[in-house]
Design a protein around this motif. Structure first.
Motif, short mmCIF file in Angstrom:
data_model
loop_
_atom_site.label_atom_id
_atom_site.label_comp_id
_atom_site.label_asym_id
_atom_site.label_seq_id
_atom_site.Cartn_x
_atom_site.Cartn_y
_atom_site.Cartn_z
N TRP A 40 -66.46 14.93 10.12
CA TRP A 40 -67.53 15.13 9.16
C TRP A 40 -67.26 16.43 8.34
O TRP A 40 -67.93 16.47 7.34
N GLN A 41 -66.33 17.30 8.86
CA GLN A 41 -65.87 18.42 8.24
C GLN A 41 -65.43 18.31 7.02
O GLN A 41 -65.82 18.92 5.91
N HIS A 42 -64.69 17.21 6.84
CA HIS A 42 -63.96 16.95 5.48
C HIS A 42 -64.28 15.50 4.87
O HIS A 42 -63.96 15.03 3.95
N ASP A 43 -65.44 15.15 5.04
CA ASP A 43 -66.18 13.81 4.70
C ASP A 43 -67.08 14.29 3.75
O ASP A 43 -68.28 14.87 3.87
N PRO A 44 -66.87 14.08 2.39
CA PRO A 44 -67.81 14.25 1.15
C PRO A 44 -69.16 13.85 1.30
O PRO A 44 -70.12 13.99 0.85
N ALA A 45 -69.18 12.62 2.10
CA ALA A 45 -70.51 11.82 2.40
C ALA A 45 -71.23 12.36 3.12
O ALA A 45 -72.72 11.94 3.15
N VAL A 46 -70.90 13.39 4.06
CA VAL A 46 -71.78 14.09 4.80
C VAL A 46 -71.95 15.60 4.45
O VAL A 46 -71.10 16.24 4.26
N THR A 47 -73.44 15.75 4.29
CA THR A 47 -73.70 17.03 3.85
C THR A 47 -74.29 18.14 5.00
O THR A 47 -74.24 19.31 4.62
N ALA A 48 -74.68 17.28 6.04
CA ALA A 48 -75.28 18.31 6.96
C ALA A 48 -75.26 17.78 8.27
O ALA A 48 -74.88 16.40 8.35
N VAL A 49 -75.33 18.43 9.37
CA VAL A 49 -75.34 17.77 10.72
C VAL A 49 -76.55 17.87 11.54
O VAL A 49 -77.09 19.26 11.53
N VAL A 50 -76.73 17.20 12.38
CA VAL A 50 -78.20 17.34 13.27
C VAL A 50 -77.58 17.18 14.64
O VAL A 50 -76.98 15.94 14.99
N LEU A 51 -77.96 17.84 15.73
CA LEU A 51 -77.73 17.87 16.84
C LEU A 51 -79.03 17.79 17.80
O LEU A 51 -80.00 18.38 17.68
N ARG A 52 -78.86 16.44 18.59
CA ARG A 52 -80.20 16.16 19.08
C ARG A 52 -79.71 15.63 20.43
O ARG A 52 -78.58 15.25 21.06
N GLY A 53 -80.77 15.57 21.27
CA GLY A 53 -80.65 14.92 22.84
C GLY A 53 -81.31 13.57 22.96
O GLY A 53 -82.52 13.67 22.34
N ALA A 54 -80.97 12.81 23.77
CA ALA A 54 -81.63 11.55 23.91
C ALA A 54 -82.65 11.79 24.99
O ALA A 54 -82.63 12.54 25.93
#
Length: 349
Positions: free
Chosen positions: A50-64
């Motif tokens: 994701w760091q170098h993927d221009p299609a990804v602008t942000a990241v969400v961390l969550r738990g199931a």
């Protein structure tokens, strides 16, 4: 929180891209998403992509699941390592701490949803990112002294920078915070209603982190702040025995929770309490998260094969008798100078 309800041991980390947001779900709900070495590697691999993927602008961390974001590390494995190959635990901790540092420096906004339990390694994953979200169901803490360890994964960095002596109180007792407490102490940024967590990803897509902040609700009063007066009085100084004595005095004067705090500290590993207090004082003087993570690595490396760590996990998690036999058994019997001098405090991450 995540939509999954069953453990998927073959997929303990689930990743997807939703409308430009990389979504990383810890997926061991029956274990409250306790983190394993495998999971740390999968998280790192996802961030690499994701760091170098221009299609990804942000990241969400969550738990199931509904019980929590992350209950911590897989301490049953740490227990096994402690009796067989402690170096495996040290390698895991080093990887975990480097991961926490990476998340703190990630070039795209990372939002953590610390709904439900967020303990230990859960704070390492969720506590150092761009936007840290708690809810009315959150319970956030670093309970390591209760198993013969010390606050780690950057937890001691946050604790050492909490107002007054609130962090010292939390570090020594291992108590959990409410979501409001977590905001007041600097462990979290905003509170959202748990029913609104599904709105986070659309908000990120539409307007970034400011749009997520706009979903926030006013937190209720933080219980810790109402206790700050007696906490600041009791926890001053560098002598754990003197702290317990002041807590006992306050308890005898009618501050019931002070007596309970003394009970909590005396139930913890005396060696861990001494090291944790020293680490908290020293962490206040260290310049940044990376330096504190190095100090934490030194501490856990020294404790990886210790009697108290193996015994503490046995008593709390394996046999669950809650009757650990610490060695030495009391604060009065700890060789404070010897214990402190045994740590390479300037360890680098």
């Amino acid at each position: 929180m995540g939509a999954m309800s069953d453990d998927a041991d073959d997929r303990p980390i689930v990743t997807e891209i939703v409308d430009g947001v990389g979504v990383l779900t810890l997926s061991r709900p029956r274990k409250i998403n306790a983190v394993t070495v495998e999971m740390l590697g999968l998280i790192d691999a996802a961030l690499d992509g994701w760091q170098h993927d221009p299609a990804v602008t942000a990241v969400v961390l969550r738990g199931a699941g509904e019980r929590g974001f992350c209950a911590g590390g897989d301490i049953t494995q740490i227990h096994r390592n402690g009796t067989t190959d402690p170096r495996r635990s040290v390698d895991m901790w080093r990887r975990e701490y480097r991961g926490a540092l990476r998340l703190s420096r990630f070039p795209k906004p990372v939002v953590s949803l610390m709904d439900g339990l967020a303990m230990g390694a859960g704070v390492g994953l969720g506590g150092h990112v761009a936007l840290r979200v708690v809810t009315e169901r959150s319970a956030v803490g670093m309970p390591e002294t209760l198993i013969g360890l010390t606050p780690d994964a950057g937890g001691s960095y946050l604790l050492s920078r909490a107002p007054g002596e609130l962090g010292t109180h939390l570090a020594l007792t291992g108590r959990a915070m409410t979501g409001a407490d977590a905001i007041a102490t600097g462990f979290a940024d905003v509170m959202l209603a748990s029913s609104d967590l599904d709105r986070v990803i659309p908000a990120l897509t539409a307007g970034g982190v400011p749009a997520v902040r706009s979903l926030a609700v006013d937190p209720p009063p933080a219980p810790l702040l109402s206790a700050a007066g007696w906490i600041d009085d009791a926890y001053r100084g560098d002598d754990a025995r003197a702290i317990v004595a002041r807590l006992r005095r306050l308890g005898s004067e009618g501050v019931a929770d002070a007596g309970g705090a003394a009970d909590d500290i005396e139930a913890a590993s005396p060696t861990s309490v001494v090291l944790t207090l020293h680490a908290q004082r020293r962490a206040r003087r260290l310049p940044d998260l990376e330096a504190v993570l190095g100090q934490e690595l030194a501490l856990v490396s020294a404790l990886a094969a210790s009697h108290d760590l193996v015994e503490g996990i046995r008593a709390r998690v394996i046999d669950k008798d809650r009757s650990p036999r610490w060695s030495p058994p009391t604060l009065d019997e700890v060789d404070v100078e010897g214990i402190v001098d045994s740590i390479d405090w300037d360890t680098r991450l």
